[in-house]
Design a protein around this motif. Structure first.
Motif: not given
Length: 465
Positions: A264, A266, A285, A287-288, A298
């Motif tokens: 995950g 980012p 960033k 996320p994921g 993801w």
């Protein structure tokens, strides 16, 4: 201060490669564009296509000449600065570079003469064939060069015995795991470069109302290519990234600015990577998203730079930001392709001042994308010259000194500056003359005009006159 020959040799080679790379990537795509114009003229007999071909052949000739001159130095550098590498890989690189000259350069050089000077001297079909052969030669050349570079990225089909590589399989050594992706990525980059330059120059001429119909057609063709090829390039780039993740995970970690292996991960829109501190500063960033882009999951795992010792990590800041410049240029190409599609209705694509002015800037974008892409490719491989097998330090010429490397670096910069200045000067003259001058009938000077054969009749006639 002691001069480091390794650092200076790397800077020198990077300078020469970056200077040289922008010319072949343009001529490869432009040669195919010219062949397309010639084919359209052959099929339709519409003089507009011939006008466009004549103009862009002049541009091609200047850029091709600069590319040849700048490329010659690269082969010499293998012997002068990287003799250990040259010795170790001679059984592979020697034949490959020879094949490039024999199968590609000779083909290009032979038919380039017909393309440049044979329009009025050979049948139209032969001239078209010459254009196709020049375009074919450029792709054959890129095949050999990328095969050689791909072996340095994902080596296979070689065996190291007593400090020298021996080819165990030519098929494996030529068609390495990364070759197909890299060749497709570079071919599309060449077409996009030609499309952006043709679009930008044509937009400039349209704004000036010069040879309006011809430049409108050229602009239309270039925008169609931009619309189709830019998204395809993004897709190929995605596959290329997945391949790089498999075979060069630390390069991908540098591209993403990711220090710790994890799930995950980012996507960093902005960050200042700090290799010494082994962390990033001022991160922005999503996320994921890095995990999803790289693994299509993801929660997919993304490698971290800390998986290897710091001395085996590439220059993270350079790779991180070069990758983002390349991606940004690609997104701009997609955006302009879609903008052009929206403006197609009612022919607004050649009436919108903002769009045409934007295309003028976009003529530079593919060169920025190519340069940043090559920086990612080569700097991301550091410290390996042959990935995982030979470092830059191991490939360096043992006897070279920092002073020698600095002297040649300064010499190359001066010479290349002169070559580039001369090239730009003549390109500007071609652009200033435009399609009008390129298609102006050539008037022979007294030196060029053949003298009349001498005879008594001529003496009598001249005497009467």
């Amino acid at each position: 201060m002691e001069l480091d020959p390794l650092v200076l040799s790397r800077i020198q080679f990077a300078f020469v490669v970056c200077f040289h790379a922008i010319f072949p990537v343009f001529t490869i795509g432009l040669a195919s564009t010219i062949a397309g114009f010639e084919a359209l003229h052959f099929k339709t007999q519409n003089p507009i296509w011939q006008k466009l071909s004549k103009f862009w052949i002049q541009v091609f000739a200047v850029v091709f000449g600069i590319g040849v001159v700048s490329g010659i130095v690269m082969s010499f550098q293998f012997g002068t600065n990287w003799s250990n590498f040259s010795y170790a890989t001679a059984n592979f690189l020697g034949p490959v570079l020879s094949y490039e000259v024999v199968t590609a350069f000779f083909l290009e050089a032979a038919f380039l003469g017909v393309l440049l000077f044979g329009r009025e001297k050979v049948p139209q079909g032969v001239h078209l064939f010459a254009a196709i052969m020049v375009a074919t030669g450029t792709f054959i050349s890129s095949f050999w060069i990328l095969a050689a570079n791909s072996l340095m990225q994902t080596p296979q089909g070689l065996e190291l015995v007593n400090g020298m590589y021996y080819v165990t399989s030519w098929t494996e050594s030529l068609f390495t795991p990364s070759f197909g992706y890299r060749f497709a990525h570079m071919a599309l980059a060449s077409f996009l470069t030609a499309s952006c330059v043709v679009a930008g120059v044509s937009a400039w001429f349209v704004l000036q109302k010069r040879e309006f119909e011809a430049n409108r057609k050229a602009l239309s063709v270039a925008l169609w290519f931009l619309l189709i090829l830019a998204p395809i390039q993004a897709l190929v780039g995605d596959f290329h990234g997945l391949n790089t993740l498999k075979h060069q995970p630390i390069k991908v970690a540098a591209m993403e600015g990711n220090w710790d292996t994890g799930n995950g991960v980012p996507l960093l829109l902005f960050a200042i990577p700090d290799k010494e501190a082994q962390k990033n500063h001022f991160e922005l960033k999503i996320p994921g998203l890095a995990s999803y882009v790289l693994t299509h999951d993801w929660e997919g795992e993304v490698p971290g730079l800390k998986d290897v010792p710091i001395e085996e990590q590439p220059p993270v800041f350079t790779v991180f930001w070069s990758f983002r410049v390349m991606v940004l240029m690609g997104l701009l190409m997609i955006a302009f392709g879609l903008w052009g599609l929206v403006l197609r209705k009612g022919g607004r694509y050649y009436q919108s001042n903002a769009f045409l002015q934007g295309l003028r800037f976009m003529s530079i974008s593919p060169f920025l994308a190519v340069l940043s892409g090559w920086i990612v490719t080569e700097a991301g491989r550091a410290p390996w010259l042959i990935y995982g097998q030979m470092t830059h330090a191991q490939g360096l010429t043992p006897s070279i000194t920092g002073g020698m490397a600095l002297f040649t670096l300064i010499g190359y910069i001066i010479v290349y500056a002169l070559v580039f200045s001369a090239g730009v000067y003549y390109l500007l003259k071609v652009f200033k003359g435009g399609i009008e001058k390129a298609n102006k009938p050539h008037e022979m000077s007294e030196v060029e005009r053949p003298a009349r054969p001498f005879s008594a009749a001529h003496v009598a006639i001249d005497g009467e006159e």
